[in-house]
Motif scaffolding. Structure first.
Motif, mmCIF file in Angstrom:
data_model
loop_
_atom_site.group_PDB
_atom_site.id
_atom_site.type_symbol
_atom_site.label_atom_id
_atom_site.label_comp_id
_atom_site.label_asym_id
_atom_site.label_seq_id
_atom_site.Cartn_x
_atom_site.Cartn_y
_atom_site.Cartn_z
ATOM 1 N N THR A 13 15.685 -1.948 -24.751
ATOM 2 C CA THR A 13 16.638 -2.445 -25.748
ATOM 3 C C THR A 13 16.479 -3.954 -25.846
ATOM 4 O OG1 THR A 13 18.207 -0.661 -25.314
ATOM 5 C CG2 THR A 13 19.083 -2.654 -26.338
ATOM 6 N N LYS A 14 16.424 -4.458 -27.065
ATOM 7 C CA LYS A 14 16.277 -5.889 -27.283
ATOM 8 C C LYS A 14 17.120 -6.306 -28.475
ATOM 9 C CE LYS A 14 14.411 -9.986 -26.594
ATOM 10 N NZ LYS A 14 14.673 -10.750 -25.349
ATOM 11 N N ARG A 15 17.923 -7.347 -28.270
ATOM 12 C CA ARG A 15 18.768 -7.879 -29.334
ATOM 13 C C ARG A 15 18.454 -9.352 -29.543
ATOM 14 N NH1 ARG A 15 22.279 -5.060 -25.974
ATOM 15 N NH2 ARG A 15 23.095 -3.104 -26.859
ATOM 16 N N TYR A 16 18.550 -9.781 -30.795
ATOM 17 C CA TYR A 16 18.498 -11.197 -31.145
ATOM 18 C C TYR A 16 19.817 -11.520 -31.826
ATOM 19 C CZ TYR A 16 13.517 -11.061 -30.105
ATOM 20 O OH TYR A 16 12.303 -10.920 -29.472
ATOM 21 N N THR A 20 20.157 -5.769 -33.295
ATOM 22 C CA THR A 20 19.436 -4.963 -32.320
ATOM 23 C C THR A 20 18.069 -4.616 -32.899
ATOM 24 O OG1 THR A 20 21.467 -4.012 -31.416
ATOM 25 C CG2 THR A 20 19.423 -2.820 -30.995
ATOM 26 N N SER A 57 11.285 -10.465 -22.407
ATOM 27 C CA SER A 57 12.104 -9.644 -21.511
ATOM 28 C C SER A 57 13.062 -8.781 -22.320
ATOM 29 C CB SER A 57 12.916 -10.524 -20.554
ATOM 30 O OG SER A 57 12.057 -11.302 -19.748
ATOM 31 N N PRO A 58 13.226 -7.523 -21.950
ATOM 32 C CA PRO A 58 14.208 -6.681 -22.639
ATOM 33 C C PRO A 58 15.613 -7.012 -22.167
ATOM 34 C CG PRO A 58 13.222 -5.443 -20.840
ATOM 35 C CD PRO A 58 12.525 -6.786 -20.873
ATOM 36 N N ASP A 59 16.588 -6.716 -22.989
ATOM 37 C CA ASP A 59 17.976 -6.832 -22.552
ATOM 38 C C ASP A 59 18.341 -5.677 -21.621
ATOM 39 O OD1 ASP A 59 18.689 -9.199 -24.034
ATOM 40 O OD2 ASP A 59 18.570 -7.970 -25.837
ATOM 41 N N ARG A 60 17.733 -4.532 -21.853
ATOM 42 C CA ARG A 60 17.867 -3.387 -20.964
ATOM 43 C C ARG A 60 16.544 -2.638 -20.942
ATOM 44 N NH1 ARG A 60 22.630 -1.816 -23.668
ATOM 45 N NH2 ARG A 60 21.556 0.072 -24.361
#
Length: 204
Positions: A13-16, A20, A57-60
C-alpha cells in the motif's frame, strides 16, 4: 510444476497525501516466470517497481527478493558523460565482475538488441531509444535472478521491440524471475501472469 518464488510482494500500500496509489497489492513471481504489470496511467505501476527495487518504501506491506536484482527504469539511469563501456564497467564492478567480463557482458547484451555501441559516444549523445537499450543491457549484467523492467522499450522501433521480447524469453528460459511494466497488451499471451492495477472504478 512448482516454481521457486524469487519475488514476493505482499499487501503493498502506498499513499501520496490523501491519494492512495497502491492498495493492498500482491505479486509473486517464480524462477522462469514473466509477470506483466498493466493498468491505466497513474495507477502505480512504476511505484510498485520502485518499491520492489528498494528505491521507495511502502506505507504497508513487505517485499522479499531471493537472489540478486537487476532494475531498468522507465527513464534516467544513465550518466550523460560516460560512454556505454564505462556504464558496463560500473555496473559489473558492483556485481563482482572483472573489467573484461563486464565489458563482454554489456556488449553481448547490446548485440541481443541488435545494437553495437560506439565506444566514443557519450550517453548524452544517444537517442532516447538507444539510452533505453543501454538501461536494459545494464539491468542484465551479472545475470541477476530477478529483473524489474519499467516500460524499457520506450523509443524502440518495431524490430528492437521484438528483440526485447525475445531477450525476455531467453531470460525466462535461464530461470530468471521477470517483472515488466507495459501498456502494450499485444504480448500478454507470452507471459505467465498479469497484474492489472487499474482501479475498479476506472475499468471499461
Amino acid at each position: 510444476m512448482h516454481q521457486d518464488v524469487k519475488l514476493y510482494a505482499r499487501g503493498i500500500t502506498k499513499r501520496y497525501g490523501r491519494r492512495t496509489v497502491l492498495d493492498n497489492v500482491h505479486l509473486a513471481v517464480g524462477a522462469g516466470q514473466i509477470a506483466a504489470v498493466v493498468g491505466a496511467n497513474g495507477c502505480g505501476k512504476s511505484t510498485l517497481l520502485r518499491i520492489c527495487a528498494g528505491f521507495a518504501s511502502p506505507d504497508r506491506g513487505t517485499v522479499q527478493i531471493h537472489g540478486t536484482l537487476g532494475y531498468c527504469p522507465q527513464d534516467g539511469g544513465t550518466v550523460d558523460f560516460l560512454v556505454p563501456d564505462e556504464h558496463f564497467l560500473l555496473v559489473g564492478a558492483g556485481r563482482g565482475l572483472s573489467r573484461g567480463a563486464s565489458r563482454a557482458a554489456g556488449r553481448a547484451g547490446a548485440r541481443a538488441l541488435d545494437w553495437e555501441p560506439d565506444p566514443r559516444v557519450q550517453a548524452r549523445r544517444l537517442s532516447g531509444g538507444t539510452r533505453q537499450k543501454l538501461n536494459l543491457v545494464m539491468a542484465g549484467i551479472g545475470a541477476p535472478d530477478v529483473l524489474l523492467l519499467d516500460e524499457p522499450y520506450q523509443g524502440f522501433d518495431r524490430g528492437t521491440y521484438l528483440d526485447f521480447w525475445q531477450q525476455l524469453y531467453r531470460w525466462r528460459d535461464e530461470g530468471k524471475a521477470i517483472v515488466v511494466v507495459t501498456h502494450l497488451l499485444t504480448q500478454l499471451d507470452g507471459v505467465d501472469t498479469v497484474l492489472d492495477l487499474t482501479p475498479a472504478g476506472v475499468r471499461a
